[in-house]
Design an enzyme around this catalytic site. Structure first.
Site, PDB file in Angstrom:
ATOM      1  N   GLN A 130       0.835  -1.197   0.000  1.00 50.00           N
ATOM      2  CA  GLN A 130       0.000   0.000   0.000  1.00 50.00           C
ATOM      3  C   GLN A 130       0.870   1.248   0.000  1.00 50.00           C
ATOM      4  O   GLN A 130       1.253   1.756   1.051  1.00 50.00           O
ATOM      5  CB  GLN A 130      -0.953   0.001   1.200  1.00 50.00           C
ATOM      6  CG  GLN A 130      -1.965   1.107   1.095  1.00 50.00           C
ATOM      7  CD  GLN A 130      -3.110   0.944   2.065  1.00 50.00           C
ATOM      8  OE1 GLN A 130      -3.190   0.014   2.844  1.00 50.00           O
ATOM      9  NE2 GLN A 130      -4.016   1.896   2.021  1.00 50.00           N
ATOM     10  N   PHE A 131       1.153   1.757  -1.204  1.00 49.96           N
ATOM     11  CA  PHE A 131       2.010   2.936  -1.328  1.00 49.96           C
ATOM     12  C   PHE A 131       1.397   4.167  -0.682  1.00 49.96           C
ATOM     13  O   PHE A 131       2.104   5.090  -0.279  1.00 49.96           O
ATOM     14  CB  PHE A 131       2.359   3.212  -2.798  1.00 49.96           C
ATOM     15  CG  PHE A 131       1.240   3.808  -3.596  1.00 49.96           C
ATOM     16  CD1 PHE A 131       1.140   5.186  -3.732  1.00 49.96           C
ATOM     17  CD2 PHE A 131       0.290   3.007  -4.223  1.00 49.96           C
ATOM     18  CE1 PHE A 131       0.104   5.754  -4.473  1.00 49.96           C
ATOM     19  CE2 PHE A 131      -0.731   3.551  -4.964  1.00 49.96           C
ATOM     20  CZ  PHE A 131      -0.827   4.932  -5.095  1.00 49.96           C
ATOM     21  N   THR A 132       0.075   4.185  -0.497  1.00 48.29           N
ATOM     22  CA  THR A 132      -0.575   5.365   0.082  1.00 48.29           C
ATOM     23  C   THR A 132      -0.208   5.591   1.543  1.00 48.29           C
ATOM     24  O   THR A 132      -0.495   6.656   2.093  1.00 48.29           O
ATOM     25  CB  THR A 132      -2.111   5.286  -0.065  1.00 48.29           C
ATOM     26  OG1 THR A 132      -2.582   4.119   0.609  1.00 48.29           O
ATOM     27  CG2 THR A 132      -2.522   5.248  -1.525  1.00 48.29           C
TER      28      THR A 132
END
Length: 150
Positions: free
Chosen positions: A78-80
């Protein structure tokens, strides 16, 4: 690396209408990788999570690890988790590692968890549009950032 660790009574990942991961009691780990992350971050975070005592013992005290309770694990990239929100209303993901760096660290983290726990580790699919479902047990949610080790 940033991780959101959630103690779950069940969790699943669905991609394109197909369930690709499905567990009962255990951990759902959302993992975000940034440009500055290294194999050292992977190893430290893996050791920390695999030994994290967030499951209740016979007295209801959080004294047991995922291994102690024979729990399952799902890891979802999850890059967010590296969203910068200081300016404006649209998050910036400038610190998030690009796939050419992030994929190998993500895969290394998953393999490390398999080795540390001696159990299979289910995953989402790196870069895919995933639907993650969970029942957070407690709720217990822990945030760990390898840049804040001390």
């Amino acid at each position: 690396m940033r991780a959101v660790i959630q103690r779950v009574s069940e969790a699943s990942v669905t991609i394109g209408g197909k369930k690709t991961a499905d567990i009962k009691q255990g951990l759902l780990i959302l993992i975000g990788i940034e440009d500055a992350d290294t194999k050292e971050d992977v190893d430290w975070l893996c050791a920390k999570i695999s030994k994290l005592r967030i499951f209740g013992d016979e007295d209801g005290v959080m004294n047991l690890s995922v291994t102690d309770v024979n729990g399952d694990i799902i890891v979802v990239s999850q890059f967010t988790l590296h969203a910068a929100t200081k300016k404006g209303n649209r998050p910036s993901y400038i610190k998030a590692a690009k796939p050419d760096v992030a994929v190998s660290l993500y895969e290394s983290f998953v393999q490390c968890l398999k080795n540390e726990t001696g159990k299979p580790v289910q995953t989402g699919e790196f870069g895919a549009d995933m639907k993650v479902a969970l029942i957070n047990d407690g709720p217990v949610t822990i945030l760990i950032d390898t840049k804040n080790k001390e």
